[in-house]
Design a protein around this motif. Structure first.
Motif, PDB file in Angstrom:
ATOM      1  N   ARG A  86       0.830  -1.193   0.000  1.00 16.12           N
ATOM      2  CA  ARG A  86       0.000   0.000   0.000  1.00 16.12           C
ATOM      3  C   ARG A  86       0.870   1.250   0.000  1.00 16.12           C
ATOM      4  N   HIS A 111      -6.468  10.894  10.972  1.00 17.17           N
ATOM      5  CA  HIS A 111      -6.146   9.539  10.505  1.00 17.17           C
ATOM      6  C   HIS A 111      -4.625   9.380  10.381  1.00 17.17           C
ATOM      7  N   GLY A 114      -2.567   6.535   8.251  1.00 20.19           N
ATOM      8  CA  GLY A 114      -2.391   6.491   6.806  1.00 20.19           C
ATOM      9  C   GLY A 114      -1.263   7.378   6.331  1.00 20.19           C
ATOM     10  N   ALA A 283      -7.582   5.233   1.311  1.00 21.44           N
ATOM     11  CA  ALA A 283      -7.438   6.517   1.984  1.00 21.44           C
ATOM     12  C   ALA A 283      -8.171   7.620   1.236  1.00 21.44           C
TER      13      ALA A 283
END
Length: 321
Positions: A86, A111, A114, A283
Motif C-alpha cells: 500500500r 487519521h 495512513g 485513503a
C-alpha cells in the motif's frame, strides 16, 4: 543528478526563503544551503540571488525550474511503478500555505495511521486533472472553471470549501482600523497580488472579481514569496492584498498586520476536490468522508462566487464527496 538537491531547489523557489524551505522539508537551513551549493556546482550556474526580502531565481534558475518540477514528477512515478504494498495517498495542492493544505493537515491528524504525500509541483487545474487521469496523483484541490460535464470521462469532483476572502493591510493603511469593508468600497484602493499566473484558475477568479466590483488588482512585480509580501504590506500605506479566511499567516508580531472582513457580499474562493472515480485507494474514500463531515456551512446568500462556480448543467458528473 541528486534528486534531494532538485527537490530542495523547488522548495526554495516556492517558499522564497532558505529557512522556509528548510521548515517545509524538515531539514536544517545548513543542509538546504549545502544542497543548493552542490546543485549549482553540478550545473555550473548560479540558481538564486539573495536579497533582503529573501531569494529570487536567476535567469538560469527560472529556466531550470519547470524541468526540475518535471524531473521530480517522473521520479515519483518511477518509484510508484515498483513500490510494493500500500502506497501513500498522493494529493496535490497549489502550495502548503493555503486552506486546502490545512484541510489535509486536519485529515492526517484525524487519521495518522495512513501515509499522505502532498504534491505541490502542478501549476494549474488542467495539469492537475491530467495528473489525476494518468495516476500520477490520486486527487487535487482546485477551483474548476469549466462545467462539470466538460471534465474528462471518469473524473469526479465535489465542492469542499468556500474560503472567504479577507483584506490584509499594514497598520498605516487607511482601512487598517475598519471592522469590515464592502467590495464597492475597495474600488478606491489598489489590491496587490504578485505571482498570479495568466491562464490559471486563480487568475480567472480574480479577473472576474475585479470586473464585477471595479477593483484594481495589481499583479505587477516579482513574487518573492509570502514572507516578502507580508513585509511589503506591513510597511505600506497604500498596498493591501487578499487572503483566505482559512489561510494561515506566519509573520513577525511587529508587522501588526490587520485582517479585515469583506461583506455585502463576501467573495469566496471555491475549492473542489477532484479525483478519478474508479480509484480504489482506501485513503481516498477516507479523505472524502472526512471532508464531507467537516465542511463548514457556507449556505448564506451574502456571498459572491464567479459565474463559472455558480453554473449548474444537466447531465453533469457531479458527485458527493
Amino acid at each position: 543528478m541528486n534528486l534531494d538537491a532538485v527537490r530542495t531547489f523547488v522548495a526554495i523557489a516556492d517558499a522564497g526563503r532558505f529557512q522556509r524551505a528548510a521548515d517545509d522539508l524538515s531539514i536544517t537551513q545548513q543542509a538546504v544551503s549545502k544542497r543548493v551549493t552542490a546543485l549549482e556546482r553540478d550545473l555550473g550556474v548560479r540558481l538564486f540571488i539573495r536579497t533582503p526580502q529573501g531569494v529570487r531565481l536567476t535567469v538560469d534558475g527560472q529556466a531550470f525550474l519547470p524541468h526540475a518540477r518535471a524531473l521530480l514528477l517522473a521520479a515519483e512515478r518511477a518509484a510508484d511503478s515498483v513500490r510494493p504494498g500500500r502506497r501513500a495517498l498522493r494529493v496535490d495542492v497549489i502550495n502548503r500555505r493555503i486552506a486546502p493544505a490545512r484541510l489535509l493537515r486536519a485529515f492526517h491528524s484525524a487519521h495518522p495511521e495512513g501515509e499522505l504525500d502532498v504534491v505541490t509541483n502542478l501549476l494549474d487545474a488542467d495539469s492537475a486533472i491530467a495528473a489525476v487521469l494518468s495516476g500520477t496523483i490520486d486527487a487535487t484541490f482546485r477551483a474548476l472553471t469549466m462545467p462539470t460535464r466538460e471534465l474528462p470521462e471518469g473524473i469526479e469532483s465535489a465542492r469542499v470549501l468556500d474560503d472567504r476572502l479577507q483584506l490584509l493591510t499594514g497598520p498605516g493603511h487607511p482601512l487598517a482600523g475598519a471592522g469590515a469593508v464592502t467590495p464597492a468600497e475597495l474600488a478606491r484602493y489598489k489590491i496587490w497580488m504578485p505571482g498570479i499566473v495568466p491562464g490559471t484558475e486563480w487568475a480567472a477568479y480574480y479577473d472576474e472579481l475585479s470586473a464585477e466590483f471595479g477593483l484594481t488588482i495589481d499583479t505587477i512585480g516579482p513574487n518573492f514569496g509570502s514572507d516578502a509580501l507580508l513585509e511589503a504590506i506591513a510597511g505600506s500605506s497604500t498596498l493591501a492584498t487578499f487572503v483566505g479566511e482559512e489561510d494561515p499567516l506566519v509573520g513577525p508580531a511587529h508587522h501588526d498586520l490587520r485582517r479585515i472582513e469583506v461583506r455585502d457580499p463576501t467573495p469566496v474562493y471555491p475549492h473542489s476536490l477532484v479525483w478519478l472515480g474508479d480509484n480504489p485507494h482506501p485513503a481516498l474514500a477516507m479523505l472524502r468522508d472526512h471532508l464531507r463531515s467537516t465542511r463548514p456551512d457556507r449556505s448564506d446568500a451574502a456571498i459572491w462566487t464567479p459565474t463559472w462556480a455558480r453554473e449548474r448543467h444537466p447531465g453533469r458528473r457531479a458527485s458527493r464527496v
